[in-house]
Scaffold this motif. Structure first.
Motif, PDB file in Angstrom:
ATOM      1  N   GLY A 116      10.651  -1.407  17.049  1.00  0.00           N
ATOM      2  CA  GLY A 116      10.539  -0.022  16.597  1.00  0.00           C
ATOM      3  C   GLY A 116      11.880   0.662  16.490  1.00  0.00           C
ATOM      4  N   LEU A 117      12.977  -0.121  16.481  1.00  0.00           N
ATOM      5  CA  LEU A 117      14.318   0.462  16.406  1.00  0.00           C
ATOM      6  C   LEU A 117      15.075   0.052  15.159  1.00  0.00           C
ATOM      7  N   GLY A 118      14.560  -0.906  14.414  1.00  0.00           N
ATOM      8  CA  GLY A 118      15.309  -1.466  13.297  1.00  0.00           C
ATOM      9  C   GLY A 118      15.667  -0.445  12.241  1.00  0.00           C
ATOM     10  N   MET A 119      14.694   0.376  11.810  1.00  0.00           N
ATOM     11  CA  MET A 119      14.972   1.342  10.745  1.00  0.00           C
ATOM     12  C   MET A 119      15.887   2.451  11.252  1.00  0.00           C
ATOM     13  N   ALA A 120      15.749   2.832  12.522  1.00  0.00           N
ATOM     14  CA  ALA A 120      16.651   3.831  13.089  1.00  0.00           C
ATOM     15  C   ALA A 120      18.082   3.304  13.105  1.00  0.00           C
ATOM     16  N   ILE A 121      18.262   2.032  13.468  1.00  0.00           N
ATOM     17  CA  ILE A 121      19.593   1.435  13.477  1.00  0.00           C
ATOM     18  C   ILE A 121      20.140   1.332  12.057  1.00  0.00           C
ATOM     19  N   ALA A 122      19.278   0.985  11.109  1.00  0.00           N
ATOM     20  CA  ALA A 122      19.715   0.896   9.715  1.00  0.00           C
ATOM     21  C   ALA A 122      20.221   2.252   9.218  1.00  0.00           C
ATOM     22  N   LEU A 123      19.488   3.316   9.528  1.00  0.00           N
ATOM     23  CA  LEU A 123      19.903   4.649   9.086  1.00  0.00           C
ATOM     24  C   LEU A 123      21.229   5.056   9.737  1.00  0.00           C
ATOM     25  N   LYS A 174       5.757   3.592  15.376  1.00  0.00           N
ATOM     26  CA  LYS A 174       4.991   2.518  14.755  1.00  0.00           C
ATOM     27  C   LYS A 174       3.654   3.082  14.312  1.00  0.00           C
ATOM     28  N   ALA A 175       3.169   2.586  13.203  1.00  0.00           N
ATOM     29  CA  ALA A 175       1.853   2.993  12.708  1.00  0.00           C
ATOM     30  C   ALA A 175       1.197   1.767  12.103  1.00  0.00           C
ATOM     31  N   ASP A 176      -0.075   1.588  12.387  1.00  0.00           N
ATOM     32  CA  ASP A 176      -0.770   0.401  11.913  1.00  0.00           C
ATOM     33  C   ASP A 176      -0.802   0.321  10.386  1.00  0.00           C
ATOM     34  N   THR A 177      -0.864   1.489   9.741  1.00  0.00           N
ATOM     35  CA  THR A 177      -0.973   1.495   8.287  1.00  0.00           C
ATOM     36  C   THR A 177       0.377   1.672   7.616  1.00  0.00           C
ATOM     37  N   ALA A 178       1.450   1.734   8.390  1.00  0.00           N
ATOM     38  CA  ALA A 178       2.775   1.937   7.825  1.00  0.00           C
ATOM     39  C   ALA A 178       3.702   0.827   8.257  1.00  0.00           C
ATOM     40  N   ARG A 179       4.904   0.893   7.717  1.00  0.00           N
ATOM     41  CA  ARG A 179       5.886  -0.123   8.076  1.00  0.00           C
ATOM     42  C   ARG A 179       6.475   0.190   9.436  1.00  0.00           C
ATOM     43  N   THR A 180       6.616  -0.819  10.256  1.00  0.00           N
ATOM     44  CA  THR A 180       7.401  -0.655  11.469  1.00  0.00           C
ATOM     45  C   THR A 180       8.849  -0.841  11.111  1.00  0.00           C
ATOM     46  N   ARG A 181       9.718  -0.554  12.037  1.00  0.00           N
ATOM     47  CA  ARG A 181      11.107  -0.489  11.674  1.00  0.00           C
ATOM     48  C   ARG A 181      11.927  -1.691  12.115  1.00  0.00           C
ATOM     49  N   PRO A 196       0.807  -1.234   0.000  1.00  0.00           N
ATOM     50  CA  PRO A 196       0.000   0.000   0.000  1.00  0.00           C
ATOM     51  C   PRO A 196       0.831   1.269   0.000  1.00  0.00           C
ATOM     52  N   GLY A 197       2.141   1.162   0.169  1.00  0.00           N
ATOM     53  CA  GLY A 197       2.956   2.369   0.227  1.00  0.00           C
ATOM     54  C   GLY A 197       2.922   3.008   1.608  1.00  0.00           C
ATOM     55  N   LEU A 198       3.532   4.163   1.694  1.00  0.00           N
ATOM     56  CA  LEU A 198       3.645   4.864   2.975  1.00  0.00           C
ATOM     57  C   LEU A 198       2.833   6.152   2.938  1.00  0.00           C
ATOM     58  N   PRO A 199       1.940   6.346   3.913  1.00  0.00           N
ATOM     59  CA  PRO A 199       1.278   7.651   4.022  1.00  0.00           C
ATOM     60  C   PRO A 199       2.304   8.737   4.317  1.00  0.00           C
ATOM     61  N   PRO A 200       2.018  10.001   3.946  1.00  0.00           N
ATOM     62  CA  PRO A 200       3.004  11.070   4.182  1.00  0.00           C
ATOM     63  C   PRO A 200       3.446  11.178   5.631  1.00  0.00           C
ATOM     64  N   GLU A 201       2.509  11.002   6.569  1.00  0.00           N
ATOM     65  CA  GLU A 201       2.876  11.110   7.982  1.00  0.00           C
ATOM     66  C   GLU A 201       3.853  10.014   8.376  1.00  0.00           C
ATOM     67  N   ALA A 214       5.898   8.412   6.326  1.00  0.00           N
ATOM     68  CA  ALA A 214       7.169   8.627   5.632  1.00  0.00           C
ATOM     69  C   ALA A 214       8.048   9.621   6.380  1.00  0.00           C
ATOM     70  N   ARG A 215       7.419  10.613   7.042  1.00  0.00           N
ATOM     71  CA  ARG A 215       8.209  11.599   7.778  1.00  0.00           C
ATOM     72  C   ARG A 215       8.826  11.019   9.041  1.00  0.00           C
ATOM     73  N   HIS A 216       8.217   9.965   9.597  1.00  0.00           N
ATOM     74  CA  HIS A 216       8.673   9.453  10.891  1.00  0.00           C
ATOM     75  C   HIS A 216       9.197   8.025  10.827  1.00  0.00           C
ATOM     76  N   VAL A 217       9.346   7.460   9.617  1.00  0.00           N
ATOM     77  CA  VAL A 217       9.664   6.042   9.518  1.00  0.00           C
ATOM     78  C   VAL A 217      11.021   5.704  10.137  1.00  0.00           C
ATOM     79  N   PHE A 218      11.936   6.690  10.194  1.00  0.00           N
ATOM     80  CA  PHE A 218      13.252   6.429  10.787  1.00  0.00           C
ATOM     81  C   PHE A 218      13.347   6.896  12.235  1.00  0.00           C
ATOM     82  N   ASP A 219      12.243   7.371  12.802  1.00  0.00           N
ATOM     83  CA  ASP A 219      12.253   7.769  14.203  1.00  0.00           C
ATOM     84  C   ASP A 219      12.277   6.538  15.098  1.00  0.00           C
TER      85      ASP A 219
END
Length: 476
Positions: A430-437, A418-425, A402-407, A409-414
């Protein structure tokens, strides 16, 4: 001097005000001077004309014949300033200058003199020059009965016109020095006003760049001084607040790091026990076996969360370091997919021969987080594409979800977002994408997120081909 700047606007305003003031003053001065000069000349000429007519009329017999009428006109003209005199007696006319143009004596003026029986005058333009034309009847007795003799004088007003023109030129020539002085005063005023403004702007930029000790010097008691004092008070409050926030953040990070390290020992023991329970689960009653497997699963999640927290604390403390080696990126990515059993679930486009100095363990963390995120929250097919240019490497992980809603996308690396309609990290922490960045930045790169035009999301890891680490390197 920057066009459109405050100094330019002040200078233009001063010059415009000076021009308007000088123009208005010039116009008023010219009008008043011209009126005064013309009226003075006019009154003098009329008075002179009246006196001369009265003086000459005493010695003139009425009715005059032709020579007498001419002599009368000449005698009156002798007492006037460069004037031409026309004398009329009924239908007889004589002039002090036979060549003069008598059309300057208008029929209207003749009618006024005859009907009103008094001195009358007109200002006329003839051949582009101004003239004063005056006329009066000759009266002998006290009853003021007209004798029928009428006298007209034509006097040039060109000298007065030249005087007023010279005055206008003088005033007009004085406008340029006035404007020059106004421009100099404008520059001085602008410099006086803009110096504290520039100082305040410079201090504001320094404050925005993180120099919280920046202050401005307060001079005077005007509005700019009040503004400078307000800025200093604001900077004091901001510095205090930032110091408190940094202290609180440092305390929180130390707490997380300390707790994480303290949990490692009991978690290690719990993990060993869970491993034993998993091996013997088939010999336990069904309910006990299910409970053992649940404890083992949750213990593994807790251990992963603790490891993520410890890793984040290393980044916060600046203790994270690279161990870079010359690496074939295609082999590294295939190894990450194979180690997690994703080879058959991911379509990979990995051209051979793309090499770079990277920390393979940290690269594995980045790729695992991006691909795992796409598999968990996107939709197949999940694609990994490696491309390389002379200066940059990029690894794009995309899906058809479904892609990422704008909200989101702005916080995906925070952290912990976590968001039900977005990817968790990560897998629940909730730390995986932050560690990746952070690992990408440690390599001098970054991770970008965007939506695909035909649906789904794409995360792109961008790394330089050759670059030292941000936090240091360990080549051992």
């Amino acid at each position: 001097m920057r066009l459109g700047g405050l100094r330019t606007r002040l200078l233009v305003a001063f010059v415009l005000v000076s021009l308007l003031s000088a123009g208005a003053a010039t116009a008023l001065a010219y009008r008043e001077a011209r009126t005064a000069i013309v009226h003075r000349a006019q009154n003098a000429a009329l008075e002179e004309f009246r006196d001369q007519v009265e003086e000459v009329a005493r010695h003139t017999e009425v009715p005059p014949d032709g020579p007498a009428l001419t002599r009368f006109a000449e005698d009156v003209a002798d007492g006037l300033r460069d004037g031409v005199v026309v004398a009329r007696y009924h239908d007889r006319t004589a002039s002090s200058d036979p060549a003069a143009d008598q059309t300057r004596v208008t029929a209207e003026l003749r009618a006024t003199v005859r009907s009103d029986n008094r001195l009358a005058f007109q200002r006329v333009e003839h051949a582009g020059r101004p003239w004063l034309v005056a006329g009066t009847p000759v009266v002998y007795d006290r009853a003021r009965h007209a004798s029928g003799l009428e006298v007209f004088a034509i006097v040039s007003l060109e000298p007065e016109q030249q005087d007023t023109a010279a005055l206008l030129r003088t005033v007009r020539d004085g406008v340029l020095p006035v404007v020059g002085v106004a421009a100099v005063l404008a520059l001085l005023a602008a410099r006086t006003v803009l110096r504290p403004v520039r100082d305040l702007g410079r201090a504001t930029r320094n404050l925005a760049d993180g120099e919280l000790t920046t202050r401005v010097t307060v001079t005077g008691r005007d509005e700019l001084a009040d503004l400078a004092r307000t800025f200093n008070h604001t900077a004091d409050a901001l510095q205090t607040s930032v110091a408190e926030l940094r202290e609180q953040e440092a305390t929180a990070r130390r707490f997380v790091a300390d707790v994480s390290h303290e949990l490692r020992t009991p978690l290690a023991a719990m993990t060993m026990v869970c491993t034993v329970l998993d091996e013997d689960a088939d010999q336990l009653p069904p309910d006990t076996a299910q409970a053992a497997r649940t404890v083992s699963t949750e213990t593994a999640k807790l251990a992963k969360l603790v490891e993520d927290l410890i890793e984040i604390s290393r980044f916060d403390a600046g203790a994270a370091a690279l161990t870079p080696h010359e690496t074939d990126l295609a082999d590294a990515v295939r190894g990450t997919l194979a180690a997690r059993g994703w080879t058959g679930r991911v379509h990979a486009e990995l051209p051979p021969g793309v090499r770079a100095r990277v920390d393979r363990r940290r690269l594995d963390v980045v790729v695992a987080n991006l691909v795992g995120n796409a598999l968990r929250h996107g939709a197949p097919p999940v694609t990994v594409v490696l491309t390389a240019t002379g200066e940059e490497l990029s690894l794009a992980v995309s899906d058809r979800g479904p892609g990422l809603p704008p909200e989101a996308a702005r916080h995906v690396f925070d952290r912990f977002y976590k968001a039900d309609t977005a990817r968790t990290r990560s897998e629940g922490s909730g730390l995986g994408m932050a560690i990746a960045l952070e690992n990408a930045r440690l390599h001098g790169g970054t991770i970008e997120v965007a939506d695909r035009p035909d649906g789904g999301a794409v995360f792109t890891l961008r790394l330089p081909r050759r670059r030292g680490a941000r936090c240091g390197e360990d080549d051992a």
